[in-house]
Motif scaffolding. Structure first.
Motif, PDB file in Angstrom:
ATOM      1  N   ASP A 195       1.007  -1.078   0.119  1.00 25.70           N
ATOM      2  CA  ASP A 195      -0.113   0.064   0.047  1.00 25.70           C
ATOM      3  C   ASP A 195       0.977   1.228   0.019  1.00 25.70           C
ATOM      4  O   ASP A 195       2.138   1.093  -0.186  1.00 25.70           O
ATOM      5  CB  ASP A 195      -0.836  -0.076   1.256  1.00 25.70           C
ATOM      6  CG  ASP A 195      -0.305   0.034   2.741  1.00 25.70           C
ATOM      7  OD1 ASP A 195       1.061   0.290   2.570  1.00 25.70           O
ATOM      8  OD2 ASP A 195      -0.758  -0.179   3.651  1.00 25.70           O
ATOM      9  N   LYS A 196       0.315   2.594   0.106  1.00 25.51           N
ATOM     10  CA  LYS A 196       1.101   3.661   0.067  1.00 25.51           C
ATOM     11  C   LYS A 196       2.174   3.759   1.043  1.00 25.51           C
ATOM     12  O   LYS A 196       3.114   4.181   0.900  1.00 25.51           O
ATOM     13  CB  LYS A 196       0.264   5.000  -0.126  1.00 25.51           C
ATOM     14  CG  LYS A 196      -0.569   5.176   1.134  1.00 25.51           C
ATOM     15  CD  LYS A 196      -1.677   6.213   1.091  1.00 25.51           C
ATOM     16  CE  LYS A 196      -2.417   6.177   2.160  1.00 25.51           C
ATOM     17  NZ  LYS A 196      -3.310   7.613   2.068  1.00 25.51           N
ATOM     18  N   TYR A 200       6.423   4.199   0.882  1.00 29.10           N
ATOM     19  CA  TYR A 200       7.109   5.081   1.434  1.00 29.10           C
ATOM     20  C   TYR A 200       8.205   4.466   2.216  1.00 29.10           C
ATOM     21  O   TYR A 200       9.248   4.924   2.265  1.00 29.10           O
ATOM     22  CB  TYR A 200       6.233   6.095   2.448  1.00 29.10           C
ATOM     23  CG  TYR A 200       6.939   6.997   3.065  1.00 29.10           C
ATOM     24  CD1 TYR A 200       7.504   8.074   2.231  1.00 29.10           C
ATOM     25  CD2 TYR A 200       6.791   7.198   4.669  1.00 29.10           C
ATOM     26  CE1 TYR A 200       8.339   8.917   2.990  1.00 29.10           C
ATOM     27  CE2 TYR A 200       7.422   8.244   5.202  1.00 29.10           C
ATOM     28  CZ  TYR A 200       8.045   9.132   4.377  1.00 29.10           C
ATOM     29  OH  TYR A 200       8.606  10.256   5.019  1.00 29.10           O
ATOM     30  N   SER A 213       5.926   2.089  -9.681  1.00 28.90           N
ATOM     31  CA  SER A 213       4.621   1.363  -8.858  1.00 28.90           C
ATOM     32  C   SER A 213       3.790   0.612  -9.804  1.00 28.90           C
ATOM     33  O   SER A 213       3.374   1.559 -10.819  1.00 28.90           O
ATOM     34  CB  SER A 213       4.078   2.249  -7.934  1.00 28.90           C
ATOM     35  OG  SER A 213       3.011   1.724  -7.586  1.00 28.90           O
ATOM     36  N   LEU A 224      -5.807   0.667  -3.921  1.00 31.04           N
ATOM     37  CA  LEU A 224      -5.093   2.188  -3.886  1.00 31.04           C
ATOM     38  C   LEU A 224      -4.950   2.495  -5.389  1.00 31.04           C
ATOM     39  O   LEU A 224      -4.645   1.786  -6.299  1.00 31.04           O
ATOM     40  CB  LEU A 224      -3.720   1.905  -3.450  1.00 31.04           C
ATOM     41  CG  LEU A 224      -2.746   3.014  -3.481  1.00 31.04           C
ATOM     42  CD1 LEU A 224      -3.314   4.467  -2.459  1.00 31.04           C
ATOM     43  CD2 LEU A 224      -1.488   2.675  -3.160  1.00 31.04           C
ATOM     44  N   LEU A 229      -1.950   7.520  -4.826  1.00 31.04           N
ATOM     45  CA  LEU A 229      -0.352   7.187  -4.595  1.00 31.04           C
ATOM     46  C   LEU A 229       0.436   8.336  -4.970  1.00 31.04           C
ATOM     47  O   LEU A 229       1.453   9.003  -4.218  1.00 31.04           O
ATOM     48  CB  LEU A 229      -0.106   5.921  -5.275  1.00 31.04           C
ATOM     49  CG  LEU A 229       1.450   5.545  -5.014  1.00 31.04           C
ATOM     50  CD1 LEU A 229       1.941   5.323  -3.581  1.00 31.04           C
ATOM     51  CD2 LEU A 229       1.739   4.311  -5.988  1.00 31.04           C
TER      52      LEU A 229
END
Length: 253
Positions: A195-196, A200, A213, A224, A229
């Motif tokens: 996920d985001k 990160y 991505s 998502l 994103l």
């Protein structure tokens, strides 16, 4: 080197003079039912049509890498389209046996140090979710590409962020990292890919690397969006290091 996003986790990577096809999901739009126990039960998979014709995708392919055998990484359309004598790498002998059962004749198992036409292919580990859902999702893998004339590329595959991804980054120091980051999920059990926040974490672990991505908005269980994103990356200050390609888009490094 050139990396082209085809759809979902499907990539064409031109690397050190060889053309690789990664995780082919090649069916026509809506060919398969939606993944059960997930959002968008009114939408069949894949959600979008290919933007690159199949014959163009497979033309000149030197090898195929299938990180695991879930439908959105290895589908019937790919089995029908690919030559049965093409070099095809999988993650373990169990997957190799299943692929051979579809009459593919040149199947190899990726190791920690596989050499193909002078290119080092290194199998990496992954975790397809967290907690109990891991038992349902099964074993998955990624792959690192290395060659003296190219940047090191890490294709993480269907994995969430965990210490195995951190280890791959620490050991191989990839300059380009491809993550499957659609936050795909079922109604229970959480995200089964990044996920985001996971993306990160990848950025923080490798702040000088370029991150691409993929595996976004391509099957009914995505969680998502590409726009979300990109907005998150802007908020966190790493937009300049993140590419979120549209289908058919490519990057040269």
């Amino acid at each position: 080197m050139n990396i082209q996003q085809i759809r979902s986790a499907t990539l064409v990577i031109n690397y050190a003079g060889k053309k690789f096809l990664i995780d082919p999901f090649l069916a026509e739009k809506g060919a398969y039912p939606p993944f059960p126990n997930a959002a968008r039960q009114d939408q069949n998979n894949p959600l979008d049509s290919l933007t690159v014709p199949i014959n163009e995708i497979i033309n000149g392919i030197d090898a195929v890498i299938v990180t695991h055998l879930h439908l959105d990484h290895w589908d019937d359309a790919a089995k029908e389209a690919l030559p049965k004598d093409i070099k095809l790498f999988v993650q373990n002998e169990e997957d190799a046996e299943e692929v051979r059962s579809s009459n593919f004749q040149n199947v190899g198992v990726l190791q920690e140090d596989t050499i193909f036409e002078g290119i080092q292919l290194i199998k990496t580990k992954g975790e397809h979710g967290r907690g109990e859902i891991l038992n349902l999702m099964g074993v998955v893998s990624g792959v690192v590409f290395k060659h003296q004339d190219e940047k090191t590329v890490y294709v993480a595959g269907d994995t969430v962020w965990y210490d195995g991804v951190q280890e791959a980054i620490n050991v191989h120091k990839p300059e380009v990292i491809v993550v499957n980051a659609g936050a795909n999920q079922f109604l229970e059990g959480g995200s089964i890919v990044m996920d985001k926040e996971d993306v990160y974490e990848v950025y923080q672990a490798a702040p000088e690397a370029t991150i691409i991505s993929v595996h976004m908005e391509s099957a009914n269980h995505w969680g998502l969006s590409k726009e979300d994103l990109k907005s998150f990356a802007a908020e966190k200050g790493f937009s300049s290091k993140l590419f979120v390609p549209e289908d058919g888009e490519s990057y040269t490094f």
